[in-house]
Design a protein around this motif. Structure first.
Motif, mmCIF file in Angstrom:
data_model
loop_
_atom_site.group_PDB
_atom_site.id
_atom_site.type_symbol
_atom_site.label_atom_id
_atom_site.label_comp_id
_atom_site.label_asym_id
_atom_site.label_seq_id
_atom_site.Cartn_x
_atom_site.Cartn_y
_atom_site.Cartn_z
ATOM 1 N N THR A 62 0.837 -1.202 0.000
ATOM 2 C CA THR A 62 0.000 0.000 0.000
ATOM 3 C C THR A 62 0.871 1.250 0.000
ATOM 4 O OG1 THR A 62 -1.758 -1.169 1.178
ATOM 5 C CG2 THR A 62 -1.833 1.233 1.231
ATOM 6 N N ALA A 63 1.938 1.230 0.785
ATOM 7 C CA ALA A 63 2.894 2.340 0.785
ATOM 8 C C ALA A 63 3.509 2.506 -0.594
ATOM 9 C CB ALA A 63 3.982 2.101 1.824
ATOM 10 N N ALA A 64 3.773 1.397 -1.280
ATOM 11 C CA ALA A 64 4.336 1.453 -2.628
ATOM 12 C C ALA A 64 3.399 2.195 -3.576
ATOM 13 C CB ALA A 64 4.615 0.046 -3.144
ATOM 14 N N LEU A 65 2.097 1.932 -3.476
ATOM 15 C CA LEU A 65 1.115 2.621 -4.316
ATOM 16 C C LEU A 65 1.015 4.104 -3.947
ATOM 17 C CD1 LEU A 65 -1.632 -0.128 -4.416
ATOM 18 C CD2 LEU A 65 -0.432 0.796 -6.412
ATOM 19 N N TYR A 66 0.998 4.401 -2.650
ATOM 20 C CA TYR A 66 0.938 5.791 -2.203
ATOM 21 C C TYR A 66 2.143 6.583 -2.703
ATOM 22 C CZ TYR A 66 1.370 9.847 0.860
ATOM 23 O OH TYR A 66 1.543 11.127 1.330
ATOM 24 N N LEU A 67 3.332 6.032 -2.505
ATOM 25 C CA LEU A 67 4.549 6.706 -2.948
ATOM 26 C C LEU A 67 4.549 6.896 -4.462
ATOM 27 C CD1 LEU A 67 7.116 4.810 -0.701
ATOM 28 C CD2 LEU A 67 6.511 7.229 -0.517
ATOM 29 N N SER A 68 3.996 5.923 -5.173
ATOM 30 C CA SER A 68 3.948 5.991 -6.636
ATOM 31 C C SER A 68 3.066 7.135 -7.116
ATOM 32 C CB SER A 68 3.459 4.664 -7.217
ATOM 33 O OG SER A 68 4.369 3.619 -6.934
ATOM 34 N N VAL A 69 1.864 7.259 -6.553
ATOM 35 C CA VAL A 69 0.967 8.341 -7.007
ATOM 36 C C VAL A 69 1.515 9.702 -6.600
ATOM 37 C CG1 VAL A 69 -1.080 6.865 -7.048
ATOM 38 C CG2 VAL A 69 -0.594 8.203 -4.992
ATOM 39 N N ARG A 70 2.214 9.756 -5.450
ATOM 40 C CA ARG A 70 2.850 11.018 -5.055
ATOM 41 C C ARG A 70 3.963 11.393 -6.033
ATOM 42 N NH1 ARG A 70 3.145 12.829 0.339
ATOM 43 N NH2 ARG A 70 4.508 14.439 -0.554
ATOM 44 N N SER A 71 4.762 10.426 -6.426
ATOM 45 C CA SER A 71 5.880 10.705 -7.328
ATOM 46 C C SER A 71 5.401 11.104 -8.722
ATOM 47 C CB SER A 71 6.809 9.492 -7.429
ATOM 48 O OG SER A 71 6.197 8.442 -8.155
ATOM 49 N N LEU A 72 4.180 10.684 -9.079
ATOM 50 C CA LEU A 72 3.597 11.042 -10.376
ATOM 51 C C LEU A 72 2.723 12.290 -10.292
ATOM 52 C CD1 LEU A 72 2.629 7.469 -11.649
ATOM 53 C CD2 LEU A 72 4.549 8.891 -12.423
ATOM 54 N N ASN A 73 2.707 12.909 -9.108
ATOM 55 C CA ASN A 73 1.991 14.170 -8.894
ATOM 56 C C ASN A 73 0.488 14.043 -9.111
ATOM 57 O OD1 ASN A 73 2.025 16.900 -8.091
ATOM 58 N ND2 ASN A 73 2.000 17.602 -10.221
ATOM 59 N N LEU A 74 -0.080 12.914 -8.736
ATOM 60 C CA LEU A 74 -1.542 12.790 -8.702
ATOM 61 C C LEU A 74 -2.047 13.701 -7.593
ATOM 62 C CD1 LEU A 74 -3.983 11.025 -9.850
ATOM 63 C CD2 LEU A 74 -3.720 9.694 -7.746
ATOM 64 N N LYS A 75 -3.075 14.502 -7.892
ATOM 65 C CA LYS A 75 -3.507 15.489 -6.909
ATOM 66 C C LYS A 75 -5.035 15.600 -6.868
ATOM 67 C CE LYS A 75 -2.574 19.244 -10.203
ATOM 68 N NZ LYS A 75 -2.239 18.340 -11.311
#
Length: 275
Positions: A62-75
């Motif tokens: 789950t942390a992997a998915l969270y970090l991924s969307v943050r790194s892709l600037n999903l907002k």
């Protein structure tokens, strides 16, 4: 009164042998049990195994998915699309950053996302990110998804938790040949385990650098990126090793050294586990 099924078949469980146990004990008897050499070694070996340039370990899938969307600037108000058959984290990661989640149907022969339904949605809705889920070792049709990415301009995250060691065409799942990011979980029901744990792979250096920062509270010690250089250096030349900067907020999602030791030992067995 509720009674469990007598013939209950477990979804999956871990397999640990003495080599796994001894690898963990060795680290526990050493100097570093959190972020040490085993974390770096595990990331390197994992990247080599899947054929990606970079791998970033973290505390769980789950942390992997969270970090991924943050790194892709999903907002906020962006749309993340995923498939209907998956674990809740594949959709929840959108809401962690106040984005919206949307669902596409699955192909009933693979249980992965339906390309026909994906096309239908993309003709009507603009999405920011697609989380395509590889189910039961089956890879999504990544070449077709990549073509759609080029046409409709969205990011691709592969939720690869079920598919470590699997292949799409001649590439291993996690190589990111047709995606921006691939995520993995090391929960005991997954191909290999570190108890809890996760990994993110990418071929993009900017994404990699961002993941490293976001995994560790949003802080960094990269001298080249320091803003307040007067505080970072003494007499303009001596770097203060205790100095760090935090350009954005995040959490502690680090994996431990003893978990990484277990992951390294388990990774050697993964091809046998697949068989």
């Amino acid at each position: 009164m509720y009674k469990p099924f007598n013939n209950f078949i477990p979804y999956n469980r871990q397999y640990l042998d003495n080599k796994d146990i001894n690898s963990v004990v060795k680290v526990l008897k050493g100097d570093f049990i959190t972020q040490g050499k085993k974390v770096i070694e595990f990331e390197k070996k994992f990247a080599e195994y899947v054929g990606a340039k970079y791998a970033v370990s973290c505390s769980n899938g789950t942390a992997a998915l969270y970090l991924s969307v943050r790194s892709l600037n999903l907002k906020k108000n962006d749309i993340l699309l995923t498939s209907t058959v998956t674990f809740l984290a594949s959709a929840n990661c959108a809401h962690f950053v106040q984005a919206e989640s949307l669902f596409a149907d699955i192909d009933d022969s693979t249980f992965c996302i339906s390309i026909d339904n994906l096309k239908k949605i993309l003709r009507k809705r603009q999405i920011h990110t697609l989380v395509t889920v590889h189910m039961g070792g089956h890879s999504s049709d990544m070449n077709e998804i990549y073509k759609l990415k080029k046409k409709y301009n969205f990011n691709i995250i592969e939720d690869s938790c079920h598919a470590l060691g699997g292949k799409y065409k001649k590439y291993k799942v996690g190589s990111c040949k047709f995606s921006d990011i691939s995520t993995f979980s090391f929960h005991p029901v997954k191909p290999i385990t570190t108890g809890e744990g996760g990994m993110i792979t990418t071929n993009n250096k900017e994404i990699y650098d961002q993941l490293i920062i976001l995994r560790n509270h949003g802080m960094h010690k990269n001298v080249k990126k320091f803003i307040n250089k007067k505080l970072a250096f003494e007499k303009k030349q001596f770097y203060n090793p205790w100095y760090y900067e935090m350009p954005e907020y995040s959490f502690n999602f680090r994996l431990t050294d003893f978990q990484s030791a277990l992951g390294l030992s388990q990774l050697k067995k993964n091809d046998k586990f697949i068989q």
